[in-house]
Design a protein around this motif. Structure first.
Motif, PDB file in Angstrom:
ATOM      1  N   VAL A   1       0.834  -1.200   0.000  1.00  0.00           N
ATOM      2  CA  VAL A   1       0.000   0.000   0.000  1.00  0.00           C
ATOM      3  C   VAL A   1       0.872   1.254   0.000  1.00  0.00           C
ATOM      4  CG1 VAL A   1      -1.656   1.341   1.354  1.00  0.00           C
ATOM      5  CG2 VAL A   1      -1.958  -1.118   1.101  1.00  0.00           C
ATOM      6  N   VAL A   2       1.916   1.260   0.824  1.00  0.00           N
ATOM      7  CA  VAL A   2       2.802   2.417   0.890  1.00  0.00           C
ATOM      8  C   VAL A   2       3.501   2.630  -0.457  1.00  0.00           C
ATOM      9  CG1 VAL A   2       4.920   3.305   1.926  1.00  0.00           C
ATOM     10  CG2 VAL A   2       3.145   2.321   3.377  1.00  0.00           C
ATOM     11  N   ALA A   3       3.998   1.550  -1.062  1.00  0.00           N
ATOM     12  CA  ALA A   3       4.652   1.661  -2.368  1.00  0.00           C
ATOM     13  C   ALA A   3       3.678   2.187  -3.414  1.00  0.00           C
ATOM     14  CB  ALA A   3       5.213   0.298  -2.789  1.00  0.00           C
ATOM     15  N   TYR A   4       2.447   1.698  -3.364  1.00  0.00           N
ATOM     16  CA  TYR A   4       1.411   2.152  -4.306  1.00  0.00           C
ATOM     17  C   TYR A   4       1.128   3.641  -4.108  1.00  0.00           C
ATOM     18  CZ  TYR A   4      -3.424   2.836  -5.944  1.00  0.00           C
ATOM     19  OH  TYR A   4      -4.565   3.320  -6.535  1.00  0.00           O
ATOM     20  N   GLY A   5       0.938   4.057  -2.863  1.00  0.00           N
ATOM     21  CA  GLY A   5       0.634   5.453  -2.590  1.00  0.00           C
ATOM     22  C   GLY A   5       1.775   6.374  -2.965  1.00  0.00           C
ATOM     23  N   PHE A   6       3.007   5.957  -2.685  1.00  0.00           N
ATOM     24  CA  PHE A   6       4.172   6.762  -3.021  1.00  0.00           C
ATOM     25  C   PHE A   6       4.303   6.921  -4.537  1.00  0.00           C
ATOM     26  CE2 PHE A   6       8.952   6.906  -3.524  1.00  0.00           C
ATOM     27  CZ  PHE A   6       9.090   8.222  -3.117  1.00  0.00           C
ATOM     28  N   THR A   7       4.117   5.833  -5.259  1.00  0.00           N
ATOM     29  CA  THR A   7       4.209   5.889  -6.722  1.00  0.00           C
ATOM     30  C   THR A   7       3.108   6.751  -7.308  1.00  0.00           C
ATOM     31  OG1 THR A   7       5.204   3.686  -6.778  1.00  0.00           O
ATOM     32  CG2 THR A   7       4.250   4.493  -8.822  1.00  0.00           C
ATOM     33  N   GLU A   8       1.880   6.589  -6.796  1.00  0.00           N
ATOM     34  CA  GLU A   8       0.767   7.393  -7.294  1.00  0.00           C
ATOM     35  C   GLU A   8       1.019   8.880  -7.055  1.00  0.00           C
ATOM     36  OE1 GLU A   8      -2.491   6.449  -8.769  1.00  0.00           O
ATOM     37  OE2 GLU A   8      -0.996   4.942  -9.335  1.00  0.00           O
ATOM     38  N   TYR A   9       1.577   9.217  -5.905  1.00  0.00           N
ATOM     39  CA  TYR A   9       1.844  10.623  -5.618  1.00  0.00           C
ATOM     40  C   TYR A   9       2.884  11.195  -6.590  1.00  0.00           C
ATOM     41  CZ  TYR A   9       3.204  14.903  -3.243  1.00  0.00           C
ATOM     42  OH  TYR A   9       3.473  16.215  -2.966  1.00  0.00           O
ATOM     43  N   LEU A  10       3.958  10.453  -6.807  1.00  0.00           N
ATOM     44  CA  LEU A  10       4.991  10.928  -7.721  1.00  0.00           C
ATOM     45  C   LEU A  10       4.453  11.063  -9.140  1.00  0.00           C
ATOM     46  CD1 LEU A  10       8.181   8.994  -6.545  1.00  0.00           C
ATOM     47  CD2 LEU A  10       7.504  11.342  -6.020  1.00  0.00           C
TER      48      LEU A  10
ATOM     49  N   GLY B   1       6.041   3.518  10.581  1.00  0.00           N
ATOM     50  CA  GLY B   1       5.253   2.313  10.832  1.00  0.00           C
ATOM     51  C   GLY B   1       6.030   1.019  10.815  1.00  0.00           C
ATOM     52  N   HIS B   2       7.351   1.079  10.843  1.00  0.00           N
ATOM     53  CA  HIS B   2       8.169  -0.137  10.770  1.00  0.00           C
ATOM     54  C   HIS B   2       9.006  -0.297  12.032  1.00  0.00           C
ATOM     55  CE1 HIS B   2       8.014  -1.809   6.532  1.00  0.00           C
ATOM     56  NE2 HIS B   2       7.163  -0.795   6.512  1.00  0.00           N
ATOM     57  N   ARG B   3       9.530  -1.502  12.180  1.00  0.00           N
ATOM     58  CA  ARG B   3      10.429  -1.758  13.297  1.00  0.00           C
ATOM     59  C   ARG B   3      11.699  -0.926  13.141  1.00  0.00           C
ATOM     60  NH1 ARG B   3       9.100  -6.587  11.284  1.00  0.00           N
ATOM     61  NH2 ARG B   3      11.210  -6.927  10.509  1.00  0.00           N
ATOM     62  N   PRO B   4      12.341  -0.525  14.247  1.00  0.00           N
ATOM     63  CA  PRO B   4      13.590   0.225  14.152  1.00  0.00           C
ATOM     64  C   PRO B   4      14.624  -0.526  13.317  1.00  0.00           C
ATOM     65  CG  PRO B   4      12.768   0.247  16.411  1.00  0.00           C
ATOM     66  CD  PRO B   4      11.899  -0.713  15.658  1.00  0.00           C
ATOM     67  N   GLY B   5      15.245   0.194  12.416  1.00  0.00           N
ATOM     68  CA  GLY B   5      16.262  -0.409  11.564  1.00  0.00           C
ATOM     69  C   GLY B   5      15.717  -1.138  10.352  1.00  0.00           C
ATOM     70  N   VAL B   6      14.391  -1.139  10.173  1.00  0.00           N
ATOM     71  CA  VAL B   6      13.782  -1.830   9.027  1.00  0.00           C
ATOM     72  C   VAL B   6      12.891  -0.833   8.299  1.00  0.00           C
ATOM     73  CG1 VAL B   6      12.450  -3.828   8.251  1.00  0.00           C
ATOM     74  CG2 VAL B   6      13.793  -3.973  10.355  1.00  0.00           C
ATOM     75  N   PRO B   7      13.437  -0.036   7.394  1.00  0.00           N
ATOM     76  CA  PRO B   7      12.627   0.961   6.690  1.00  0.00           C
ATOM     77  C   PRO B   7      11.702   0.297   5.679  1.00  0.00           C
ATOM     78  CG  PRO B   7      14.830   0.901   5.764  1.00  0.00           C
ATOM     79  CD  PRO B   7      14.850  -0.013   6.963  1.00  0.00           C
ATOM     80  N   SER B   8      10.652   0.998   5.319  1.00  0.00           N
ATOM     81  CA  SER B   8       9.737   0.483   4.302  1.00  0.00           C
ATOM     82  C   SER B   8      10.419   0.560   2.938  1.00  0.00           C
ATOM     83  CB  SER B   8       8.442   1.294   4.279  1.00  0.00           C
ATOM     84  OG  SER B   8       8.677   2.588   3.734  1.00  0.00           O
ATOM     85  N   PRO B   9      10.048  -0.305   1.993  1.00  0.00           N
ATOM     86  CA  PRO B   9      10.648  -0.234   0.650  1.00  0.00           C
ATOM     87  C   PRO B   9      10.460   1.125   0.000  1.00  0.00           C
ATOM     88  CG  PRO B   9       9.478  -2.308   0.936  1.00  0.00           C
ATOM     89  CD  PRO B   9       9.156  -1.475   2.144  1.00  0.00           C
ATOM     90  N   ALA B  10       9.301   1.765   0.231  1.00  0.00           N
ATOM     91  CA  ALA B  10       9.076   3.088  -0.354  1.00  0.00           C
ATOM     92  C   ALA B  10      10.015   4.118   0.253  1.00  0.00           C
ATOM     93  CB  ALA B  10       7.625   3.509  -0.153  1.00  0.00           C
ATOM     94  N   ALA B  11      10.283   4.026   1.556  1.00  0.00           N
ATOM     95  CA  ALA B  11      11.219   4.951   2.199  1.00  0.00           C
ATOM     96  C   ALA B  11      12.628   4.762   1.641  1.00  0.00           C
ATOM     97  CB  ALA B  11      11.212   4.751   3.711  1.00  0.00           C
ATOM     98  N   VAL B  12      12.998   3.524   1.356  1.00  0.00           N
ATOM     99  CA  VAL B  12      14.310   3.245   0.755  1.00  0.00           C
ATOM    100  C   VAL B  12      14.393   3.874  -0.634  1.00  0.00           C
ATOM    101  CG1 VAL B  12      15.842   1.438  -0.104  1.00  0.00           C
ATOM    102  CG2 VAL B  12      14.663   1.137   2.079  1.00  0.00           C
ATOM    103  N   ALA B  13      13.322   3.751  -1.414  1.00  0.00           N
ATOM    104  CA  ALA B  13      13.298   4.342  -2.752  1.00  0.00           C
ATOM    105  C   ALA B  13      13.407   5.859  -2.682  1.00  0.00           C
ATOM    106  CB  ALA B  13      12.016   3.938  -3.478  1.00  0.00           C
ATOM    107  N   ALA B  14      12.718   6.467  -1.710  1.00  0.00           N
ATOM    108  CA  ALA B  14      12.788   7.920  -1.550  1.00  0.00           C
ATOM    109  C   ALA B  14      14.200   8.354  -1.157  1.00  0.00           C
ATOM    110  CB  ALA B  14      11.777   8.377  -0.507  1.00  0.00           C
ATOM    111  N   PHE B  15      14.844   7.592  -0.282  1.00  0.00           N
ATOM    112  CA  PHE B  15      16.204   7.940   0.132  1.00  0.00           C
ATOM    113  C   PHE B  15      17.176   7.815  -1.038  1.00  0.00           C
ATOM    114  CE2 PHE B  15      20.391   7.293   1.981  1.00  0.00           C
ATOM    115  CZ  PHE B  15      20.440   8.290   2.949  1.00  0.00           C
ATOM    116  N   ASP B  16      16.958   6.816  -1.887  1.00  0.00           N
ATOM    117  CA  ASP B  16      17.812   6.658  -3.067  1.00  0.00           C
ATOM    118  C   ASP B  16      17.706   7.871  -3.986  1.00  0.00           C
ATOM    119  OD1 ASP B  16      18.720   4.219  -2.196  1.00  0.00           O
ATOM    120  OD2 ASP B  16      17.338   3.043  -3.429  1.00  0.00           O
ATOM    121  N   MET B  17      16.488   8.416  -4.118  1.00  0.00           N
ATOM    122  CA  MET B  17      16.313   9.632  -4.917  1.00  0.00           C
ATOM    123  C   MET B  17      17.112  10.786  -4.320  1.00  0.00           C
ATOM    124  SD  MET B  17      12.200   9.322  -5.601  1.00  0.00           S
ATOM    125  CE  MET B  17      12.097  10.982  -6.262  1.00  0.00           C
TER     126      MET B  17
END
Length: 284
Positions: free
Chosen positions: A110-119, A159-175
């Motif tokens: 859901v987070v990946a979907y929402g992030f992609t839709e926003y971009l 919304g994730h455990r410490p040290g375990v970022p969401s895939p969408a957050a990882v994609a945003a950081f890569d940008m």
């Protein structure tokens, strides 16, 4: 392949037609046996079933993710229960577990979907001549995502455990890391890339979460701009490193350009990177 004669019980000979089609006097051939037709038909039916099954899975996945995204937007993460999602998507609860593994897998989708839709909803931002200006635009886009989708943003970054970022957050950081790399290549980065990216990321997330949790009527309209300029001032120089004396800025710039050189072997490049890291960050 030639047919092979076999002897029948009465002593006569017949042609073995397995695997061949016997030619008729007019040059035509016998049609394939019913067994071959049956096998061909089964293969086609199996292929159709596979395609239908894939389409059904894809359709179920899209409906489930869209339904969960609506529930997240309307009621936050607590509203995204398996029962509510299955009811809204018109599927049975086991389908969700089969496609996503568990609730966290569904939330990641859901987070990946929402992030992609926003971009995708934003006009594509062409890279300009000034990478620092592009960083400003990227900061504003990040803040805009949080204010437009607070539940999505909170799940994406909190919304994730410490040290375990969401895939969408990882994609945003890569940008963000790519923007920082361009500033380094331009000779405008004053500190090592990793630290610069981490600092901007921390400042951007902190600012966004602060704005989200502040009632709209009480939000400081200058907070984002002030935080953005403070972060940029902390990581950049006013002029390219070539015009600013000192080994640190020069080492940062050369390290950023290192992946684009082929004059060195891999071991040599790794050794030079280690030396540049030590020059750019003596306290490391």
């Amino acid at each position: 392949m030639e047919s092979e004669d076999v002897t029948a019980a009465d002593g006569t000979h017949t042609a073995n037609r397995e695997g061949s089609h016997e030619a008729k006097p007019d040059g035509s051939h016998d049609a394939p046996s019913d067994g071959n037709r049956e096998r061909d038909g089964n293969g086609a039916r199996d292929g159709n079933r596979d395609r239908d099954g894939n389409r059904e899975r894809d359709g179920n996945r899209e409906r489930i993710v869209a339904a969960a995204a609506r529930l997240l937007s309307d009621g936050g993460p607590d509203a995204v229960s398996t029962r509510a999602v299955s009811s809204a998507a018109g599927v049975q609860p086991p389908t969700i577990y089969r496609l996503f593994g568990d609730k966290q897998g569904l939330l990641d989708a859901v987070v990946a979907y929402g992030f992609t839709e926003y971009l995708n909803s934003k006009a594509a931002h062409e890279a300009g001549d000034d990478p620092v200006e592009d960083l400003r635009a990227g900061w504003d886009l990040h803040i805009g995502l949080g204010l437009a989708n607070p539940a999505l943003y909170s799940l994406m970054y909190g919304g994730h455990r410490p040290g375990v970022p969401s895939p969408a957050a990882v994609a945003a950081f890569d940008m963000l890391a790519r923007l920082i790399r361009r500033i380094a290549e331009a000779g405008r980065l004053a500190i090592p890339e990793e630290r610069a990216a981490a600092l901007v990321h921390a400042a951007g997330c902190g600012t966004t979460l602060t704005l989200i949790t502040t009632p709209e009527a009480r939000r400081d309209p200058e907070l984002s701009r002030t935080a953005r300029e403070a972060a940029i001032a902390a990581i950049t120089t006013d002029a390219p490193a070539a015009a600013a004396p000192g080994p640190v800025a020069a080492a940062v710039t050369l390290r950023a350009a290192l992946p684009r050189t082929d004059a060195l072997t891999v071991p040599e490049r790794n050794l030079l990177r280690e030396w540049l890291d030590r020059i750019a960050d003596p306290a490391r």
